[in-house]
Write a protein that holds these residues in place. Structure first.
Motif, PDB file in Angstrom:
ATOM      1  N   PRO A  33     -22.422   0.156  65.119  1.00 28.91           N
ATOM      2  CA  PRO A  33     -22.578  -1.272  65.411  1.00 28.91           C
ATOM      3  C   PRO A  33     -21.991  -2.239  64.379  1.00 28.91           C
ATOM      4  N   SER A  34     -21.838  -1.818  63.136  1.00 31.21           N
ATOM      5  CA  SER A  34     -21.331  -2.724  62.112  1.00 31.21           C
ATOM      6  C   SER A  34     -20.456  -1.959  61.126  1.00 31.21           C
ATOM      7  N   GLU A  35     -19.357  -2.595  60.739  1.00 31.32           N
ATOM      8  CA  GLU A  35     -18.489  -1.966  59.742  1.00 31.32           C
ATOM      9  C   GLU A  35     -19.164  -1.917  58.375  1.00 31.32           C
ATOM     10  N   LYS A  36     -20.184  -2.748  58.178  1.00 30.01           N
ATOM     11  CA  LYS A  36     -20.919  -2.774  56.914  1.00 30.01           C
ATOM     12  C   LYS A  36     -21.554  -1.415  56.623  1.00 30.01           C
ATOM     13  N   ILE A  37     -21.991  -0.724  57.659  1.00 30.28           N
ATOM     14  CA  ILE A  37     -22.597   0.599  57.495  1.00 30.28           C
ATOM     15  C   ILE A  37     -21.594   1.555  56.860  1.00 30.28           C
ATOM     16  N   ILE A  38     -20.371   1.536  57.349  1.00 24.22           N
ATOM     17  CA  ILE A  38     -19.331   2.425  56.809  1.00 24.22           C
ATOM     18  C   ILE A  38     -18.982   2.017  55.382  1.00 24.22           C
ATOM     19  N   VAL A  42     -19.164   4.589  52.184  1.00 23.28           N
ATOM     20  CA  VAL A  42     -18.022   4.818  51.286  1.00 23.28           C
ATOM     21  C   VAL A  42     -18.414   4.483  49.849  1.00 23.28           C
ATOM     22  N   ALA A  43     -19.122   3.386  49.651  1.00 22.99           N
ATOM     23  CA  ALA A  43     -19.551   2.998  48.304  1.00 22.99           C
ATOM     24  C   ALA A  43     -20.489   4.041  47.711  1.00 22.99           C
ATOM     25  N   VAL A  44     -21.435   4.522  48.499  1.00 19.28           N
ATOM     26  CA  VAL A  44     -22.375   5.549  48.023  1.00 19.28           C
ATOM     27  C   VAL A  44     -21.622   6.831  47.693  1.00 19.28           C
ATOM     28  N   TYR A  45     -20.679   7.196  48.542  1.00 14.58           N
ATOM     29  CA  TYR A  45     -19.883   8.402  48.321  1.00 14.58           C
ATOM     30  C   TYR A  45     -19.081   8.294  47.022  1.00 14.58           C
ATOM     31  N   ARG A  46     -18.442   7.160  46.823  1.00 15.39           N
ATOM     32  CA  ARG A  46     -17.639   6.978  45.605  1.00 15.39           C
ATOM     33  C   ARG A  46     -18.503   6.947  44.352  1.00 15.39           C
ATOM     34  N   GLU A  47     -19.680   6.378  44.461  1.00 14.78           N
ATOM     35  CA  GLU A  47     -20.571   6.225  43.308  1.00 14.78           C
ATOM     36  C   GLU A  47     -21.279   7.532  42.940  1.00 14.78           C
ATOM     37  N   ASN A  48     -21.771   8.250  43.973  1.00 13.98           N
ATOM     38  CA  ASN A  48     -22.651   9.390  43.704  1.00 13.98           C
ATOM     39  C   ASN A  48     -22.238  10.702  44.353  1.00 13.98           C
TER      40      ASN A  48
END
Length: 61
Positions: A33-38, A42-48
């Motif tokens: 429903p929202s690109e914000k979810i993706i 991506v941010a969580v993946y890059r960070e952790n």
């Protein structure tokens, strides 16, 4: 809020990181429903790393 499987999140994040599609097109392709979810995935993946995308199965009170 819909819950997505770990495998699905990894698939979407990897497709984004490979540069095939942007956030908006991925959200349309996978009916998110929202690109914000993706963006958050991506941010969580890059960070952790990939393990951070797994859902916590702990009961929260």
């Amino acid at each position: 809020m819909a819950k997505y499987s770990y495998e699905f999140k990894i698939k979407v994040v990897n497709e984004y990181l490979q540069g095939k599609l942007g956030y908006m097109l991925l959200s349309k392709k996978y009916h998110i429903p929202s690109e914000k979810i993706i963006r958050e995935w991506v941010a969580v993946y890059r960070e952790n790393g990939s393990q951070a995308l797994q859902r916590s199965r702990q009961k929260k009170t």
